[in-house]
Scaffold this motif. Structure first.
Motif, PDB file in Angstrom:
ATOM      1  N   ALA A  48      34.189 -68.146 -61.308  1.00 50.07           N
ATOM      2  CA  ALA A  48      34.751 -67.049 -60.565  1.00 50.07           C
ATOM      3  C   ALA A  48      36.093 -67.437 -60.544  1.00 50.07           C
ATOM      4  CB  ALA A  48      33.956 -66.683 -59.389  1.00 50.07           C
ATOM      5  N   LEU A  49      36.875 -66.535 -60.405  1.00 47.38           N
ATOM      6  CA  LEU A  49      38.366 -66.393 -60.519  1.00 47.38           C
ATOM      7  C   LEU A  49      38.898 -66.101 -58.971  1.00 47.38           C
ATOM      8  CD1 LEU A  49      39.464 -65.416 -63.855  1.00 47.38           C
ATOM      9  CD2 LEU A  49      39.214 -67.635 -63.100  1.00 47.38           C
ATOM     10  N   THR A  54      46.934 -64.364 -56.539  1.00 46.18           N
ATOM     11  CA  THR A  54      47.293 -65.679 -56.510  1.00 46.18           C
ATOM     12  C   THR A  54      47.685 -66.236 -57.830  1.00 46.18           C
ATOM     13  OG1 THR A  54      44.885 -66.612 -56.981  1.00 46.18           O
ATOM     14  CG2 THR A  54      45.390 -66.002 -54.818  1.00 46.18           C
ATOM     15  N   ALA A  55      47.646 -65.452 -58.554  1.00 44.98           N
ATOM     16  CA  ALA A  55      47.875 -65.617 -60.104  1.00 44.98           C
ATOM     17  C   ALA A  55      49.508 -66.113 -60.141  1.00 44.98           C
ATOM     18  CB  ALA A  55      47.617 -64.455 -61.175  1.00 44.98           C
ATOM     19  N   ALA A  76      44.680 -51.291 -61.991  1.00 48.48           N
ATOM     20  CA  ALA A  76      43.645 -51.050 -60.754  1.00 48.48           C
ATOM     21  C   ALA A  76      42.476 -52.330 -60.676  1.00 48.48           C
ATOM     22  CB  ALA A  76      43.007 -49.718 -60.687  1.00 48.48           C
ATOM     23  N   GLU A  77      42.295 -52.695 -61.909  1.00 46.36           N
ATOM     24  CA  GLU A  77      40.892 -53.724 -61.941  1.00 46.36           C
ATOM     25  C   GLU A  77      41.614 -55.185 -62.245  1.00 46.36           C
ATOM     26  OE1 GLU A  77      39.121 -52.557 -65.469  1.00 46.36           O
ATOM     27  OE2 GLU A  77      37.448 -51.330 -64.028  1.00 46.36           O
ATOM     28  N   MET A  78      40.868 -56.035 -61.874  1.00 46.22           N
ATOM     29  CA  MET A  78      41.479 -57.562 -61.817  1.00 46.22           C
ATOM     30  C   MET A  78      40.299 -58.211 -62.613  1.00 46.22           C
ATOM     31  SD  MET A  78      41.188 -59.052 -58.126  1.00 46.22           S
ATOM     32  CE  MET A  78      39.848 -59.755 -57.279  1.00 46.22           C
ATOM     33  N   ILE A  79      40.683 -59.433 -63.281  1.00 42.09           N
ATOM     34  CA  ILE A  79      39.811 -60.410 -63.866  1.00 42.09           C
ATOM     35  C   ILE A  79      39.399 -61.219 -62.826  1.00 42.09           C
ATOM     36  CG2 ILE A  79      39.231 -62.154 -65.706  1.00 42.09           C
ATOM     37  CD1 ILE A  79      39.951 -59.349 -66.922  1.00 42.09           C
ATOM     38  N   GLY A  80      38.043 -61.044 -62.746  1.00 38.98           N
ATOM     39  CA  GLY A  80      37.423 -61.791 -61.512  1.00 38.98           C
ATOM     40  C   GLY A  80      36.645 -63.285 -61.930  1.00 38.98           C
ATOM     41  N   GLY A  81      36.389 -63.306 -63.130  1.00 39.66           N
ATOM     42  CA  GLY A  81      35.438 -64.303 -63.510  1.00 39.66           C
ATOM     43  C   GLY A  81      35.138 -64.161 -64.975  1.00 39.66           C
ATOM     44  N   TYR A  82      34.613 -65.264 -65.647  1.00 36.65           N
ATOM     45  CA  TYR A  82      34.160 -65.134 -67.003  1.00 36.65           C
ATOM     46  C   TYR A  82      32.938 -65.948 -67.313  1.00 36.65           C
ATOM     47  CZ  TYR A  82      35.732 -70.002 -67.341  1.00 36.65           C
ATOM     48  OH  TYR A  82      35.875 -71.473 -67.001  1.00 36.65           O
ATOM     49  N   TYR A  83      32.357 -65.714 -68.312  1.00 35.08           N
ATOM     50  CA  TYR A  83      30.974 -66.479 -68.926  1.00 35.08           C
ATOM     51  C   TYR A  83      31.597 -66.822 -70.260  1.00 35.08           C
ATOM     52  CZ  TYR A  83      27.753 -65.095 -65.452  1.00 35.08           C
ATOM     53  OH  TYR A  83      27.152 -65.072 -64.011  1.00 35.08           O
ATOM     54  N   GLU A  84      31.473 -67.887 -70.800  1.00 33.43           N
ATOM     55  CA  GLU A  84      31.285 -68.407 -72.277  1.00 33.43           C
ATOM     56  C   GLU A  84      30.060 -68.627 -72.671  1.00 33.43           C
ATOM     57  OE1 GLU A  84      33.375 -71.481 -75.642  1.00 33.43           O
ATOM     58  OE2 GLU A  84      34.168 -71.420 -73.235  1.00 33.43           O
ATOM     59  N   VAL A  85      29.594 -67.936 -73.646  1.00 33.93           N
ATOM     60  CA  VAL A  85      28.191 -68.125 -74.177  1.00 33.93           C
ATOM     61  C   VAL A  85      28.066 -68.083 -75.545  1.00 33.93           C
ATOM     62  CG1 VAL A  85      27.263 -66.795 -72.109  1.00 33.93           C
ATOM     63  CG2 VAL A  85      27.895 -65.550 -74.410  1.00 33.93           C
TER      64      VAL A  85
END
Length: 115
Positions: A48-49, A54-55, A76-85
């Motif tokens: 989670a970011l 805070t960027a 309006a949207e922000m990147i809040g996290g990621y998965y690498e799969v």
């Protein structure tokens, strides 16, 4: 197997004011996603970011490095996290992300090896 980065974007909201039912639903949906990935491939990494405010953004402008507070783009949207799969194919990756909370906008990007 193919590696994919799944970027999770959403409109900012206050997690601290979420009901226990809302929190439980989010955790259950992330758990269902992780179980699906484990069944069909593997999770390489996830996180989670912190909030977009805070960027720190670094750009090259007229040959100089410019460092600014905040995200790269106004949105309006922000990147809040990621998965690498690692999953067999894009169809499987799409099936996996449908298990995540429906309030998310999810971007699936194949990871390329440039070595």
């Amino acid at each position: 197997m193919r590696r994919y980065l799944i970027l999770i974007a959403y409109e900012p909201w206050n997690w601290n004011t979420a009901t226990e039912e809302t929190r439980a639903a989010f955790f259950a949906q992330h758990g269902a996603f992780s179980a699906f990935v484990a069944e069909h491939g593997r999770e390489v990494a996830s996180a989670a970011l912190d909030d977009a405010d805070t960027a720190t953004t670094v750009r090259h402008v007229d040959g100089k490095v410019v460092v600014t507070d905040g995200p790269f783009a106004e949105t309006a949207e922000m990147i809040g996290g990621y998965y690498e799969v690692e999953l067999p194919d894009l169809d499987t990756a799409i099936a996996a992300v449908t298990l995540l909370p429906p309030s998310y906008s999810l971007e699936i990007r194949p990871v390329i090896d440039i070595t």
